[in-house]
Design a protein around this motif. Structure first.
Motif, PDB file in Angstrom:
ATOM      1  N   GLY A   1       8.028  19.705 -20.872  1.00 51.64           N
ATOM      2  CA  GLY A   1       9.640  20.375 -20.539  1.00 51.64           C
ATOM      3  C   GLY A   1       9.293  20.691 -19.486  1.00 51.64           C
ATOM      4  N   PRO A   2      10.699  21.757 -18.886  1.00 54.11           N
ATOM      5  CA  PRO A   2      10.888  21.512 -18.076  1.00 54.11           C
ATOM      6  C   PRO A   2      10.059  22.910 -17.614  1.00 54.11           C
ATOM      7  CG  PRO A   2      12.806  21.529 -19.103  1.00 54.11           C
ATOM      8  CD  PRO A   2      11.678  21.233 -19.947  1.00 54.11           C
ATOM      9  N   ALA A   3       9.399  22.940 -16.424  1.00 55.22           N
ATOM     10  CA  ALA A   3       8.454  24.476 -15.607  1.00 55.22           C
ATOM     11  C   ALA A   3       9.480  25.176 -14.687  1.00 55.22           C
ATOM     12  CB  ALA A   3       7.348  23.965 -15.194  1.00 55.22           C
ATOM     13  N   ASP A   4      10.314  24.281 -13.883  1.00 56.87           N
ATOM     14  CA  ASP A   4      11.851  25.332 -12.998  1.00 56.87           C
ATOM     15  C   ASP A   4      12.801  25.471 -13.937  1.00 56.87           C
ATOM     16  OD1 ASP A   4       9.951  25.171 -10.181  1.00 56.87           O
ATOM     17  OD2 ASP A   4       9.535  23.228 -10.820  1.00 56.87           O
ATOM     18  N   LYS A   5      12.919  26.490 -13.871  1.00 58.42           N
ATOM     19  CA  LYS A   5      14.393  26.680 -14.178  1.00 58.42           C
ATOM     20  C   LYS A   5      15.295  27.708 -12.863  1.00 58.42           C
ATOM     21  CE  LYS A   5      11.726  27.756 -17.495  1.00 58.42           C
ATOM     22  NZ  LYS A   5      10.756  28.073 -17.071  1.00 58.42           N
TER      23      LYS A   5
ATOM     24  N   PRO B   1      10.211  30.294 -12.039  1.00 54.54           N
ATOM     25  CA  PRO B   1       8.803  29.538 -11.886  1.00 54.54           C
ATOM     26  C   PRO B   1       8.234  28.305 -12.962  1.00 54.54           C
ATOM     27  CG  PRO B   1       8.007  31.047 -11.768  1.00 54.54           C
ATOM     28  CD  PRO B   1       9.396  31.610 -11.921  1.00 54.54           C
ATOM     29  N   PRO B   2       7.191  27.544 -12.831  1.00 56.17           N
ATOM     30  CA  PRO B   2       6.190  27.015 -13.403  1.00 56.17           C
ATOM     31  C   PRO B   2       5.322  28.542 -13.736  1.00 56.17           C
ATOM     32  CG  PRO B   2       6.076  25.854 -11.428  1.00 56.17           C
ATOM     33  CD  PRO B   2       7.044  26.645 -11.375  1.00 56.17           C
ATOM     34  N   ASP B   3       4.666  28.217 -14.879  1.00 52.96           N
ATOM     35  CA  ASP B   3       3.831  29.618 -15.577  1.00 52.96           C
ATOM     36  C   ASP B   3       2.926  29.369 -14.801  1.00 52.96           C
ATOM     37  OD1 ASP B   3       5.565  30.095 -17.254  1.00 52.96           O
ATOM     38  OD2 ASP B   3       4.943  28.944 -19.364  1.00 52.96           O
ATOM     39  N   GLN B   4       2.310  30.442 -14.464  1.00 52.97           N
ATOM     40  CA  GLN B   4       1.012  31.123 -13.874  1.00 52.97           C
ATOM     41  C   GLN B   4       0.337  31.241 -14.297  1.00 52.97           C
ATOM     42  OE1 GLN B   4       1.990  32.518  -9.497  1.00 52.97           O
ATOM     43  NE2 GLN B   4       4.504  32.114 -10.602  1.00 52.97           N
ATOM     44  N   SER B   5      -1.455  31.129 -14.513  1.00 50.20           N
ATOM     45  CA  SER B   5      -2.390  32.240 -14.663  1.00 50.20           C
ATOM     46  C   SER B   5      -2.941  32.949 -14.175  1.00 50.20           C
ATOM     47  CB  SER B   5      -3.200  31.088 -15.029  1.00 50.20           C
ATOM     48  OG  SER B   5      -4.287  31.740 -15.599  1.00 50.20           O
ATOM     49  N   ALA B   6      -3.235  33.795 -15.019  1.00 47.91           N
ATOM     50  CA  ALA B   6      -3.325  35.047 -14.201  1.00 47.91           C
ATOM     51  C   ALA B   6      -4.875  35.299 -13.437  1.00 47.91           C
ATOM     52  CB  ALA B   6      -3.148  36.246 -14.845  1.00 47.91           C
TER      53      ALA B   6
ATOM     54  N   ALA C   1       3.970  38.479 -20.103  1.00 49.46           N
ATOM     55  CA  ALA C   1       2.761  38.261 -20.970  1.00 49.46           C
ATOM     56  C   ALA C   1       2.618  36.504 -20.978  1.00 49.46           C
ATOM     57  CB  ALA C   1       2.761  38.384 -22.052  1.00 49.46           C
ATOM     58  N   GLY C   2       3.844  35.595 -20.950  1.00 47.27           N
ATOM     59  CA  GLY C   2       2.968  34.460 -21.324  1.00 47.27           C
ATOM     60  C   GLY C   2       3.252  32.935 -19.796  1.00 47.27           C
ATOM     61  N   GLY C   3       2.886  34.291 -18.323  1.00 46.36           N
ATOM     62  CA  GLY C   3       2.982  33.900 -16.880  1.00 46.36           C
ATOM     63  C   GLY C   3       4.592  33.351 -17.206  1.00 46.36           C
ATOM     64  N   GLY C   4       5.029  32.320 -15.696  1.00 47.10           N
ATOM     65  CA  GLY C   4       5.974  31.889 -15.088  1.00 47.10           C
ATOM     66  C   GLY C   4       7.061  33.758 -14.210  1.00 47.10           C
ATOM     67  N   SER C   5       7.920  34.027 -14.958  1.00 49.24           N
ATOM     68  CA  SER C   5       8.919  34.928 -14.443  1.00 49.24           C
ATOM     69  C   SER C   5       8.190  36.235 -14.109  1.00 49.24           C
ATOM     70  CB  SER C   5      10.439  35.374 -14.742  1.00 49.24           C
ATOM     71  OG  SER C   5      10.593  34.184 -14.515  1.00 49.24           O
TER      72      SER C   5
END
Length: 362
Positions: A245-249, A345-350, A68-72
């Motif tokens: 804040g960190p975008a890549d984990k 990865p960084p959050d992605q927007s659908a 829901a929040g993007g990313g993974s």
């Protein structure tokens, strides 16, 4: 004298309540027996091919579906990316934070990737969350903690990290500490150092028995996105800190995990060995080669791997035993040495992705 009585005090009232309870129990038992008979009949009907609304398990989510929040993503079916060394310092200007509960964690599981990212332009800091007072050689807890702290500072120096920070939570007891406090301190550090990438334990790693690993990872996971939120800890603005804040984990694990990133560390493996040799107090490298050689000599045995000088024995032990997993994991990908991660990865927007695929000129 008042004619009112407290409920249940008269003998007649007690008898009435007893009869009510008896009737309730009888009705319950009767209904239960009827339900059991109906269930058995349904199973029997199904067994002989009667029509029933039985459906196959739902298919797994599509590989590319985002949470829901993007990313993974939401799928367990993860493609694996092999991350190789990149030339030209493409990450110049970025900052990473290598975060560990204990002094040996980053050195064992992620030092090769830290070295690779620094080679590609990152600057970095090392954050140790516990006081490291419960593991290693020493005369008392404070002595062990001091020795491990000195080792950690040397590990950071050998890795090329510019800062070495200690949060000093109680070793093996971090689960007794409020996660919200850990998170607040991490958010402050992420904003102060403008951290773009973190490497730490997997907050969803399975069969992890050490509470320091799981609690610390959960604090890091939530601090990453809160540090980017303008609504969290707004008082930081008063001292000049902006949301960042960190975008890549990069999440590593001691047990099973969803691996989707394999990092080729072949070019940095000997430097990783050297960094691990700094962990003398706790190991698993340090002087372990020399210590094993001495033990075997007392037993009338010799291990050819450990022949040579003390440094050669310690390096060989670290390379072939303490860090053997790096070579073993690399085989499946045709590499010399590798580290495994769940990379988020960084959050992605659908919406942005939909626009990219379907937008047309006006």
């Amino acid at each position: 004298m008042s004619s009112c009585r407290r409920r249940g005090r008269s003998p007649d009232g007690a008898l009435h309540r007893f009869m009510e309870r008896r009737e309730f129990i009888e009705r319950t038992l009767t209904a239960s027996a009827a339900f059991g008979a109906a269930t058995a009949s349904a199973h029997a009907a199904s067994a002989v091919g009667a029509t029933a609304d039985i459906r196959p398990p739902a298919p797994p989510p599509p590989t590319g579906e985002l949470i829901a929040g993007g990313g993974s993503g939401t799928s367990y079916q993860l493609p694996v990316t092999v991350e190789r060394r990149r030339e030209g310092r493409p990450h110049r200007g970025k900052v990473l934070a290598a975060i560990q509960p204990h002094c040996d964690d980053i050195a064992i599981y992620a030092a090769g990737t830290v070295l690779k990212l620094l080679d590609e332009g990152y600057e970095g800091i090392l954050i140790t969350m516990s006081d490291d007072s419960m593991a290693g050689s020493g005369q008392w807890h404070g002595d062990v903690a001091a020795r491990n702290e000195r080792d950690t500072i040397e590990v950071a120096r050998r890795l090329g990290l510019k800062e070495c920070l200690f949060l000093n939570y109680p070793n093996h007891n971090m689960d007794a500490w409020p996660v919200v406090e850990m998170r607040a301190r991490l958010v402050f550090l992420f904003r102060a150092f403008k951290v773009d990438t973190v490497l730490t334990y997997d907050p969803s790693g399975l069969y992890e028995r050490n509470p320091d690993h799981t609690v610390g990872a959960k604090a890091v996971e939530s601090a990453c996105w809160m540090a980017r939120s303008s609504w969290d800890y707004p008082e930081h603005r008063a001292v000049g800190l902006q949301p960042h804040g960190p975008a890549d984990k990069y999440y590593f694990s001691r047990g099973p995990q969803l691996v989707n990133r394999v990092v080729d560390i072949g070019d940095f493996f000997e430097a990783k060995v050297w960094a691990n040799l700094a962990n003398v107090t706790q190991g698993p490298a340090g002087n372990s080669g020399v210590n094993l050689r001495a033990r075997l000599a007392a037993e009338g045995k010799r291990l050819p791997l450990l022949d040579g000088t003390d440094e050669q024995a310690n390096r060989a032990f670290t390379r072939e035993i303490a860090l053997a997993r790096d070579s073993q994991r690399a085989v499946a990908y045709g590499l010399k040495q590798a580290e495994y991660f769940h990379y988020s990865p960084p959050d992605q927007s659908a919406a942005d992705e939909y626009v990219r695929r379907h937008a047309v000129p006006r």
